[in-house]
Design an enzyme around this catalytic site. Structure first.
Site, PDB file in Angstrom:
ATOM      1  CG  ASP A 184      -1.814   1.207   1.273  1.00 48.84           C
ATOM      2  OD1 ASP A 184      -2.480   1.481   0.266  1.00 48.84           O
ATOM      3  OD2 ASP A 184      -1.839   1.894   2.306  1.00 48.84           O
ATOM      4  CB  THR A 241      -1.953   5.729  -1.929  1.00 48.87           C
ATOM      5  OG1 THR A 241      -1.797   4.312  -1.833  1.00 48.87           O
ATOM      6  CG2 THR A 241      -3.159   6.135  -1.113  1.00 48.87           C
ATOM      7  CB  THR A 242       0.905   3.030  -5.626  1.00 50.35           C
ATOM      8  OG1 THR A 242       0.829   2.336  -4.374  1.00 50.35           O
ATOM      9  CG2 THR A 242       2.249   2.753  -6.260  1.00 50.35           C
ATOM     10  CG  ASP A 265      -6.544   0.496   0.575  1.00 49.62           C
ATOM     11  OD1 ASP A 265      -6.686   1.343   1.485  1.00 49.62           O
ATOM     12  OD2 ASP A 265      -5.434   0.168   0.123  1.00 49.62           O
TER      13      ASP A 265
END
Length: 595
Positions: A69, A102-103, A402
């Site tokens: 994550d 998020t990545t 998530d």
């Protein structure tokens, strides 16, 4: 003042300006910022996509975190460069607002910065680049809303499950995504509020290591970690009346500062009995209200437990405030902070009780848990996570969070987009054509923006050990046909994405690879804003700490503390500089005991 140019310090005296520090400006600052951002993006780049790899993070005390994550990885890192900190905050913002993506948002921001820096080296002013990026962002968002959106109603519950499975595909529990996706969708659809919202906090996650991951299950209620307060209490109660008390049910004591003066010894026993009697009356009033499940935020004395055992009730002591608040909200109970009434007497109002269908104690793994199921007010849900060890259950918890956020966004916005790099390639083709229609210098920035978006499908392909150049070229052909052709059959090419297992191009919507539309839109906005914020910086001044004047301790002043022992004399010198760091040096001198 002192100026550093290309690493060399040049000192110059000026009668007007004096900067106590180091100054860097122009291309040097931008190069350093881009290098810091790219280094951070390279850390998380290999964890993107269904074939992405995990990271093992070990902190200074030896605690291990295994995750892929992006927000968790960046949060664990100790980042000192100010530009890199902007990207860390960017990932936290994406995690807070959307919960997923998020990545990719960090990778896009770093690529935008890198390409903007290349433009500045070609004598394009940063203001022109910023204007071009803003135009590209506006056009990209409009294009998504007009052409790429798919209503989740058309896909039904299967669309929600596919969105959750897409989120799980890059996680540790990807092989078991079918089970967890159904769990997540069922949980989120049941916690709908009267206002039409889907609060993620209403779905609780309890971790318990042991058994296989597939043994995880969804509970229609709340699980409390802990056992009954006494073994004589029943293991199960149906038709629960829940009393939430946040005060002590132990022997009553006088408040601080209140004392009783006793002159006769026989009166001491009466005081002791009265203290017990006060707690007995409190317990009886709670029971008289009809309560059969008592949750106490503080302690319950053993002598008080016998009253609950005699009535066949279940009581729990020292329940956490957050858990009690969740149960009170779900069951309709009122948390009683005191039993004092306005008339001066104590009472427990039956209206303060909450209701639930079932309460039972069950042993899961090595611990006892109390399950409270079937709330009348709201449908609070709990996912009981099983796994081989603590690392696995923690990663499953992050993955579930998530996925819950993804399903929440789909339910609230009612829109989906194709995954597998489809949106990024479609926007790249559109913006590349749009840039050619402009006659100003901004077209260069828009063209670079279009190229920067291709970093997502390229990274997805590289992580899956596929030929990135070949696959992205094929995708461009499909999306160009969809945007230029008038044939209805070719319009479906708008949803063309990557099949990373077989190394082919496929229709992502039909393959079930979908994402919330708001996730893509927010990712683009956040990444562009972060890149613009860093691109604006062209000067950095690092000030040296000032020296203290007067009697206050400065960098060179020592404060001496002498610690005396029978056998050891230790002198501790504390150096207190003003740059917020405390340097401590200890000199210990051991002496033999003198008799």
């Amino acid at each position: 003042y002192q100026r550093r140019v290309h690493g060399d310090s040049i000192k110059a005296m000026s009668s007007l300006v004096s900067i106590e520090g180091e100054r860097e400006q122009g291309a040097d600052v931008r190069d350093q910022n881009v290098m810091a951002a790219s280094s951070l993006a390279n850390i998380v780049k290999s964890s993107l996509g269904p074939q992405g790899l995990d990271k093992m993070l070990v902190d200074d005390i030896g605690d291990v975190t295994i995750t892929n994550d992006g927000a968790t990885i960046l949060k664990q890192l100790e980042v000192k460069h100010p530009a890199a900190k902007v990207l860390v905050e960017l990932a936290q913002l994406q995690d807070k607002e959307i919960g997923d993506g998020t990545t990719s948002v960090v990778i896009i921001a770093a690529e935008l910065l890198k390409r903007a820096n290349d433009l500045t080296k070609n004598k394009i002013h940063p203001t022109t680049i910023i204007t071009g990026y803003k135009i590209a962002l506006r056009e990209a968002v409009e294009f998504i809303k007009k052409n790429l959106l798919v209503k989740s109603e058309l896909l039904g519950k299967e669309g929600l499950i596919n969105a959750a499975k897409t989120s799980f595909s890059s996680k540790l529990i990807g092989p078991d995504s079918e089970i967890f996706a159904s769990m997540v969708v069922d949980a989120m659809t049941k916690v709908k509020t009267a206002e039409g919202k889907y609060p993620v906090k209403a779905v609780h996650i309890v971790k318990c290591h042991g058994q296989a991951v597939r043994e995880s299950k969804l509970i229609n209620g709340i699980i409390l970690e802990g056992a009954r307060a006494a073994q004589g209490m029943p293991l199960m109660i149906k038709g629960c009346k829940i009393a939430c008390v946040d005060f002590n049910l132990s022997k009553a004591k006088m408040q601080m500062g209140v004392s009783i003066l006793i002159e006769k010894p026989e009166e001491l026993e009466k005081v002791r009995l009265k203290e017990l009697d006060i707690t007995k009356q409190r317990c009886q009033k709670i029971l008289e209200s009809g309560a059969n499940l008592i949750l106490a935020g503080k302690g319950i004395d053993d002598f008080a437990l016998k009253y609950f055992v005699e009535k066949g009730c279940i009581a729990m002591r020292r329940v956490g405030k957050n858990q009690m608040r969740s149960i009170a909200e779900a069951s309709g109970a009122t948390i009683a902070l005191s039993m004092a009434a306005l008339e001066g007497e104590e009472k427990f109002d039956p209206a303060w009780l909450g209701t639930a269908d079932l309460c039972h104690e069950e042993r899961v793994g090595d611990f006892d848990y109390v399950f409270i199921e079937g709330f009348k007010g709201t449908n609070a849900q709990t996912i009981l996570v099983r796994g081989a060890n603590e690392y696995m259950t923690s990663e499953i918890e992050r993955s579930l969070h998530d996925a819950l956020c993804v399903v929440k966004r789909v339910l609230e916005s009612n829109t989906l987009v194709a995954g597998g790099g489809a949106v990024e390639v479609a926007l790249s083709v559109y913006l590349d054509n749009y840039a050619r229609s402009l006659g100003t210098r901004e077209q260069l920035a828009i063209a670079e923006f279009a190229e920067a978006l291709l970093v997502i499908p390229k990274t997805l392909a590289v992580n899956a050990t596929q030929d990135a150049t070949d696959l992205v070229a094929k995708l461009k052909v499909f999306h160009n046909s969809a945007q230029t052709s008038t044939e209805e059959k070719k319009k479906e090419y708008m949803y063309a994405g990557l099949d990373l297992i077989n190394g082919k191009v496929r229709n992502s919507i039909k393959a079930g690879v979908v994402e919330p539309a708001i996730s893509k839109i927010k990712s683009l906005k956040f990444a562009t804003e972060a890149a613009i914020a860093i691109l604006r910086i062209d000067d950095r001044i690092r000030l040296r700490p000032k020296k203290e004047q007067g009697g206050r301790p400065g960098a060179q002043q020592l404060s001496q503390i002498t610690l005396l022992d029978l056998t050891t004399v230790s002198y501790t010198h504390l150096t207190l500089p003003t740059n917020r760091e405390v340097q401590i040096s200890v000199v210990a001198v051991s002496l033999k005991k003198q008799t």
